[in-house]
Design a protein around this motif. Structure first.
Motif, short mmCIF file in Angstrom:
data_model
loop_
_atom_site.label_atom_id
_atom_site.label_comp_id
_atom_site.label_asym_id
_atom_site.label_seq_id
_atom_site.Cartn_x
_atom_site.Cartn_y
_atom_site.Cartn_z
N ASN A 69 0.82 -1.21 0.00
CA ASN A 69 0.00 0.00 0.00
C ASN A 69 0.85 1.26 0.00
N LEU A 70 2.00 1.17 -0.67
CA LEU A 70 2.93 2.30 -0.73
C LEU A 70 2.63 3.18 -1.93
N ASP A 71 2.49 4.47 -1.68
CA ASP A 71 2.42 5.48 -2.74
C ASP A 71 3.78 6.16 -2.77
N THR A 72 4.40 6.20 -3.94
CA THR A 72 5.72 6.82 -4.08
C THR A 72 5.64 8.01 -5.01
N THR A 73 6.24 9.10 -4.59
CA THR A 73 6.33 10.30 -5.42
C THR A 73 7.80 10.68 -5.53
N PHE A 74 8.25 10.90 -6.76
CA PHE A 74 9.62 11.34 -6.99
C PHE A 74 9.60 12.82 -7.33
N MET A 75 10.40 13.60 -6.62
CA MET A 75 10.51 15.03 -6.88
C MET A 75 11.74 15.25 -7.76
N LYS A 76 11.51 15.82 -8.93
CA LYS A 76 12.54 15.91 -9.97
C LYS A 76 13.85 16.54 -9.49
N GLU A 77 13.79 17.63 -8.80
CA GLU A 77 15.01 18.33 -8.37
C GLU A 77 15.41 17.99 -6.94
N GLY A 78 14.74 17.03 -6.33
CA GLY A 78 15.01 16.71 -4.94
C GLY A 78 16.22 15.82 -4.74
N SER A 79 16.83 15.98 -3.58
CA SER A 79 17.93 15.11 -3.19
C SER A 79 17.43 14.21 -2.06
N HIS A 80 18.26 13.94 -1.09
CA HIS A 80 17.88 13.07 0.02
C HIS A 80 17.03 13.81 1.06
N PHE A 81 16.98 15.12 0.98
CA PHE A 81 16.31 15.93 1.99
C PHE A 81 15.19 16.76 1.38
N VAL A 82 14.27 16.11 0.69
CA VAL A 82 13.20 16.85 0.01
C VAL A 82 12.36 17.68 0.97
N GLN A 83 12.21 17.22 2.21
CA GLN A 83 11.39 17.96 3.17
C GLN A 83 12.03 19.30 3.52
N GLU A 84 13.34 19.40 3.39
CA GLU A 84 14.01 20.67 3.66
C GLU A 84 14.12 21.51 2.39
N GLN A 85 14.25 20.86 1.26
CA GLN A 85 14.37 21.58 0.00
C GLN A 85 13.04 22.17 -0.45
N PHE A 86 11.99 21.39 -0.32
CA PHE A 86 10.68 21.77 -0.85
C PHE A 86 9.60 21.56 0.21
N PRO A 87 9.67 22.27 1.32
CA PRO A 87 8.73 22.00 2.42
C PRO A 87 7.26 22.18 2.03
N GLU A 88 6.95 23.19 1.24
CA GLU A 88 5.55 23.42 0.88
C GLU A 88 5.01 22.27 0.03
N GLN A 89 5.80 21.84 -0.96
CA GLN A 89 5.35 20.75 -1.82
C GLN A 89 5.22 19.44 -1.05
#
Length: 121
Positions: free
Chosen positions: A88-108
């Motif tokens: 039941n895993l939903d996976t989303t890949f963020m194109k410009e994201g690295s290992h720390f997407v929550q810090e790079q793109f907090p709003e998204q």
């Protein structure tokens, strides 16, 4: 960390001061505890008989995450092999994201989490 190019500059959201704080913490405690995660401790017996995670789960990954450079990880994640263990895993890949997407793109990331929760609750 031979997967990381040491000449790559720090991202704008991670300062030299941040790096110093983490370095000091690791000097005090070492890497052992931080690296005791499931993929590092697979040989330990935790008494788990069914390793499947059945709960709805969300994974938000950066396309540029160094994790994907580990052998076979890209296939494991992109081809859905991971769903054998997390159906039941939903996976989303963020194109410009690295290992720390929550810090790079907090709003998204927040929007993805809210959308996921609204669908699952």
């Amino acid at each position: 960390m031979d997967l990381v190019d040491s000449s790559t500059p720090l991202p704008p959201w991670f300062t030299e001061e941040d790096l110093d704080v983490y370095a000091t913490l690791y000097q005090n405690s070492g890497f052992r505890t931080a690296l005791q995660v499931s993929y590092r401790c697979w040989q330990w017996d935790y008494g788990v008989t069914n390793p499947k995670v059945m709960a709805p789960s969300l994974l938000i990954m950066g396309e540029k995450d160094y994790f994907m450079k580990f052998p076979e990880m890209e296939d494991y994640m992109r081809k859905g092999i991971v769903k054998q263990f997390m159906p039941n895993l939903d996976t989303t890949f963020m194109k410009e994201g690295s290992h720390f997407v929550q810090e790079q793109f907090p709003e998204q990331v927040n929007e993805l989490i809210i959308t996921f929760l609204n669908k699952k609750i």
